[in-house]
Scaffold this motif. Structure first.
Motif, PDB file in Angstrom:
ATOM      1  N   SER A  61       0.847  -1.188   0.000  1.00 39.11           N
ATOM      2  CA  SER A  61       0.000   0.000   0.000  1.00 39.11           C
ATOM      3  C   SER A  61       0.881   1.235   0.000  1.00 39.11           C
ATOM      4  CB  SER A  61      -0.925   0.010   1.231  1.00 39.11           C
ATOM      5  OG  SER A  61      -0.166   0.055   2.428  1.00 39.11           O
ATOM      6  N   GLY A  62       0.275   2.369  -0.287  1.00 41.96           N
ATOM      7  CA  GLY A  62       1.019   3.621  -0.362  1.00 41.96           C
ATOM      8  C   GLY A  62       1.159   4.084  -1.797  1.00 41.96           C
ATOM      9  N   SER A  63       1.743   5.260  -1.973  1.00 37.76           N
ATOM     10  CA  SER A  63       1.858   5.849  -3.304  1.00 37.76           C
ATOM     11  C   SER A  63       3.219   6.483  -3.515  1.00 37.76           C
ATOM     12  CB  SER A  63       0.769   6.904  -3.513  1.00 37.76           C
ATOM     13  OG  SER A  63       0.945   7.985  -2.606  1.00 37.76           O
ATOM     14  N   VAL A  64       3.625   6.542  -4.783  1.00 39.55           N
ATOM     15  CA  VAL A  64       4.835   7.256  -5.194  1.00 39.55           C
ATOM     16  C   VAL A  64       4.457   8.154  -6.357  1.00 39.55           C
ATOM     17  CG1 VAL A  64       7.114   7.052  -6.248  1.00 39.55           C
ATOM     18  CG2 VAL A  64       6.459   5.468  -4.443  1.00 39.55           C
ATOM     19  N   THR A  65       4.808   9.424  -6.243  1.00 38.77           N
ATOM     20  CA  THR A  65       4.470  10.401  -7.280  1.00 38.77           C
ATOM     21  C   THR A  65       5.732  11.095  -7.760  1.00 38.77           C
ATOM     22  OG1 THR A  65       2.315  10.803  -6.246  1.00 38.77           O
ATOM     23  CG2 THR A  65       3.090  12.432  -7.837  1.00 38.77           C
ATOM     24  N   LEU A  66       5.942  11.113  -9.066  1.00 38.66           N
ATOM     25  CA  LEU A  66       7.067  11.810  -9.665  1.00 38.66           C
ATOM     26  C   LEU A  66       6.532  12.732 -10.754  1.00 38.66           C
ATOM     27  CD1 LEU A  66      10.120  12.264 -10.000  1.00 38.66           C
ATOM     28  CD2 LEU A  66      10.145  10.355 -11.612  1.00 38.66           C
ATOM     29  N   LEU A  67       6.862  14.011 -10.644  1.00 41.20           N
ATOM     30  CA  LEU A  67       6.405  15.017 -11.605  1.00 41.20           C
ATOM     31  C   LEU A  67       4.888  15.000 -11.760  1.00 41.20           C
ATOM     32  CD1 LEU A  67       9.156  14.509 -14.336  1.00 41.20           C
ATOM     33  CD2 LEU A  67       9.074  16.268 -12.559  1.00 41.20           C
ATOM     34  N   GLY A  68       4.211  14.769 -10.640  1.00 37.43           N
ATOM     35  CA  GLY A  68       2.756  14.774 -10.636  1.00 37.43           C
ATOM     36  C   GLY A  68       2.107  13.494 -11.130  1.00 37.43           C
ATOM     37  N   LYS A  69       2.915  12.501 -11.494  1.00 35.35           N
ATOM     38  CA  LYS A  69       2.395  11.231 -11.998  1.00 35.35           C
ATOM     39  C   LYS A  69       2.525  10.138 -10.942  1.00 35.35           C
ATOM     40  CE  LYS A  69       1.707  12.586 -16.360  1.00 35.35           C
ATOM     41  NZ  LYS A  69       0.412  12.520 -17.056  1.00 35.35           N
ATOM     42  N   SER A  70       1.467   9.388 -10.721  1.00 32.79           N
ATOM     43  CA  SER A  70       1.483   8.283  -9.774  1.00 32.79           C
ATOM     44  C   SER A  70       2.063   7.035 -10.447  1.00 32.79           C
ATOM     45  CB  SER A  70       0.069   7.984  -9.278  1.00 32.79           C
ATOM     46  OG  SER A  70       0.075   6.860  -8.412  1.00 32.79           O
ATOM     47  N   LEU A  71       3.216   6.577  -9.954  1.00 29.33           N
ATOM     48  CA  LEU A  71       3.900   5.457 -10.613  1.00 29.33           C
ATOM     49  C   LEU A  71       3.065   4.184 -10.621  1.00 29.33           C
ATOM     50  CD1 LEU A  71       7.640   5.715  -9.472  1.00 29.33           C
ATOM     51  CD2 LEU A  71       6.429   6.944 -11.291  1.00 29.33           C
ATOM     52  N   PHE A  72       2.376   3.911  -9.524  1.00 29.59           N
ATOM     53  CA  PHE A  72       1.694   2.623  -9.400  1.00 29.59           C
ATOM     54  C   PHE A  72       0.323   2.603 -10.055  1.00 29.59           C
ATOM     55  CE2 PHE A  72       4.491   2.726  -5.505  1.00 29.59           C
ATOM     56  CZ  PHE A  72       5.510   2.021  -6.119  1.00 29.59           C
ATOM     57  N   GLN A  73      -0.060   3.720 -10.653  1.00 29.06           N
ATOM     58  CA  GLN A  73      -1.283   3.731 -11.459  1.00 29.06           C
ATOM     59  C   GLN A  73      -0.978   3.542 -12.943  1.00 29.06           C
ATOM     60  OE1 GLN A  73      -3.600   7.247 -10.588  1.00 29.06           O
ATOM     61  NE2 GLN A  73      -3.980   6.639  -8.467  1.00 29.06           N
ATOM     62  N   MET A  74       0.319   3.474 -13.264  1.00 31.52           N
ATOM     63  CA  MET A  74       0.725   3.276 -14.653  1.00 31.52           C
ATOM     64  C   MET A  74       0.752   1.787 -15.006  1.00 31.52           C
ATOM     65  SD  MET A  74       3.942   5.885 -15.085  1.00 31.52           S
ATOM     66  CE  MET A  74       3.855   7.609 -14.588  1.00 31.52           C
ATOM     67  N   LYS A  75       0.492   1.485 -16.267  1.00 35.85           N
ATOM     68  CA  LYS A  75       0.675   0.143 -16.772  1.00 35.85           C
ATOM     69  C   LYS A  75       2.181  -0.119 -16.912  1.00 35.85           C
ATOM     70  CE  LYS A  75      -3.702   0.042 -19.281  1.00 35.85           C
ATOM     71  NZ  LYS A  75      -4.368  -0.111 -20.606  1.00 35.85           N
ATOM     72  N   PRO A  76       2.607  -1.390 -16.872  1.00 37.73           N
ATOM     73  CA  PRO A  76       4.046  -1.696 -16.893  1.00 37.73           C
ATOM     74  C   PRO A  76       4.814  -1.046 -18.037  1.00 37.73           C
ATOM     75  CG  PRO A  76       2.818  -3.663 -16.313  1.00 37.73           C
ATOM     76  CD  PRO A  76       1.804  -2.607 -16.678  1.00 37.73           C
ATOM     77  N   ASP A  77       4.280  -1.064 -19.251  1.00 34.49           N
ATOM     78  CA  ASP A  77       5.005  -0.478 -20.376  1.00 34.49           C
ATOM     79  C   ASP A  77       5.062   1.047 -20.268  1.00 34.49           C
ATOM     80  OD1 ASP A  77       2.275  -0.289 -20.806  1.00 34.49           O
ATOM     81  OD2 ASP A  77       2.411  -0.518 -22.983  1.00 34.49           O
ATOM     82  N   GLU A  78       3.991   1.642 -19.751  1.00 40.67           N
ATOM     83  CA  GLU A  78       3.976   3.093 -19.544  1.00 40.67           C
ATOM     84  C   GLU A  78       4.991   3.490 -18.479  1.00 40.67           C
ATOM     85  OE1 GLU A  78       0.844   6.648 -18.195  1.00 40.67           O
ATOM     86  OE2 GLU A  78       0.268   4.532 -18.069  1.00 40.67           O
ATOM     87  N   LEU A  79       5.061   2.710 -17.397  1.00 41.99           N
ATOM     88  CA  LEU A  79       6.023   2.987 -16.319  1.00 41.99           C
ATOM     89  C   LEU A  79       7.452   2.846 -16.828  1.00 41.99           C
ATOM     90  CD1 LEU A  79       6.823   3.529 -13.420  1.00 41.99           C
ATOM     91  CD2 LEU A  79       6.392   1.117 -12.899  1.00 41.99           C
ATOM     92  N   CYS A  80       7.695   1.850 -17.659  1.00 46.00           N
ATOM     93  CA  CYS A  80       9.033   1.642 -18.217  1.00 46.00           C
ATOM     94  C   CYS A  80       9.464   2.848 -19.047  1.00 46.00           C
ATOM     95  CB  CYS A  80       9.049   0.367 -19.055  1.00 46.00           C
ATOM     96  SG  CYS A  80      10.679  -0.084 -19.669  1.00 46.00           S
ATOM     97  N   ARG A  81       8.571   3.353 -19.882  1.00 46.08           N
ATOM     98  CA  ARG A  81       8.885   4.527 -20.704  1.00 46.08           C
ATOM     99  C   ARG A  81       9.095   5.765 -19.832  1.00 46.08           C
ATOM    100  NH1 ARG A  81       4.677   2.368 -23.900  1.00 46.08           N
ATOM    101  NH2 ARG A  81       3.230   3.910 -23.036  1.00 46.08           N
ATOM    102  N   PHE A  82       8.256   5.917 -18.832  1.00 48.91           N
ATOM    103  CA  PHE A  82       8.348   7.063 -17.927  1.00 48.91           C
ATOM    104  C   PHE A  82       9.673   7.026 -17.157  1.00 48.91           C
ATOM    105  CE2 PHE A  82       7.481   9.293 -13.919  1.00 48.91           C
ATOM    106  CZ  PHE A  82       6.916  10.472 -14.380  1.00 48.91           C
TER     107      PHE A  82
END
Length: 227
Positions: A61-82
């Motif tokens: 549980s919990g959240s991580v936000t970078l540049l206003g984007k929530s990492l754990f709400q991204m799909k794996p391929d989107e997170l990889c690109r980000f």
């Protein structure tokens, strides 16, 4: 400007018949240009926390936000690109590709993202000169010393102008002389990047941590400011 934040991160592992909480409600944020060091004993949860912060692992549980984007709400391929666009990561064990030369390892984030390498010529020359790698560029990792491998890993992490650099024990596997050299380079590069880059370093190295703007202490999975 806050570029990174994590809120109430919890990471647990099941060992035999009991559950170990490696990270227990860790919460902190990092401003643009800030250098934060996380210190603590082995097994305190530092590396686990850094992996969560970089999106390399997922929490219970919990959240991580970078540049206003929530990492754990991204799909794996989107997170990889980000991650490839905005993060630089330095691992304790270097993780260089063994069959690529030092130069090819440095350029890997650019080629993997399909970027025009010619547009980064000035950046490449700067890092090669700053990290004293000019005579090692065409050597394979096995032909480099531990300190040289870590400098290649640092150049690889910085080649694409990341908004945030994550470094996990960047001096941990080096002899004292090499460790001091890498620590000096890391802190100098942070200063030279000015306000363009935030840095989070997990380290046992008090000499490296002494250069941080802020030091956090990890103990039994809990994160607190240094006294």
């Amino acid at each position: 400007m806050t570029v990174f934040s994590c809120e109430a991160l919890i990471k647990q592992y099941k060992l035999s018949d009991h559950v170990v909480t490696a990270v227990n409600r860790a919460t902190f944020s990092v401003e643009k240009g800030e250098f934060v060091a996380i210190m603590g004993e082995s097994g305190s949860g530092k590396s686990t926390l850094l992996n969560l912060c970089a999106g390399l692992d997922r929490p219970e549980s919990g959240s991580v936000t970078l540049l206003g984007k929530s990492l754990f709400q991204m799909k794996p391929d989107e997170l990889c690109r980000f991650r490839g666009k905005h993060m630089g990561i330095v691992f304790q064990d270097h993780r260089l590709v063994p069959y690529l030369t030092a130069l090819e390892n440095i350029l890997l984030p650019l080629s993997a993202a399909g970027r025009d390498i010619s547009g980064y010529k000035t950046r490449l020359e700067y890092l090669i000169n700053r990290l004293s790698l000019g005579d090692r560029l065409h050597h394979l990792p096995r032909e480099l010393s531990g300190g040289q491998q870590q400098r290649v890993a640092l150049a690889r992490a910085l080649i694409h102008f990341p908004m945030i650099l994550f470094a996990d024990e960047p001096t941990g596997n080096l002899d004292r002389e090499s460790a001091d050299h890498v620590a000096e380079l890391l802190t100098e590069l942070q200063k030279e990047e000015g306000e363009s880059q935030a840095t989070i370093v997990v380290t046992h190295d008090e000499r490296l941590a002494a250069h941080a703007h802020r030091v956090l202490i990890m103990k039994d999975g809990e994160l607190t400011p240094a006294k």
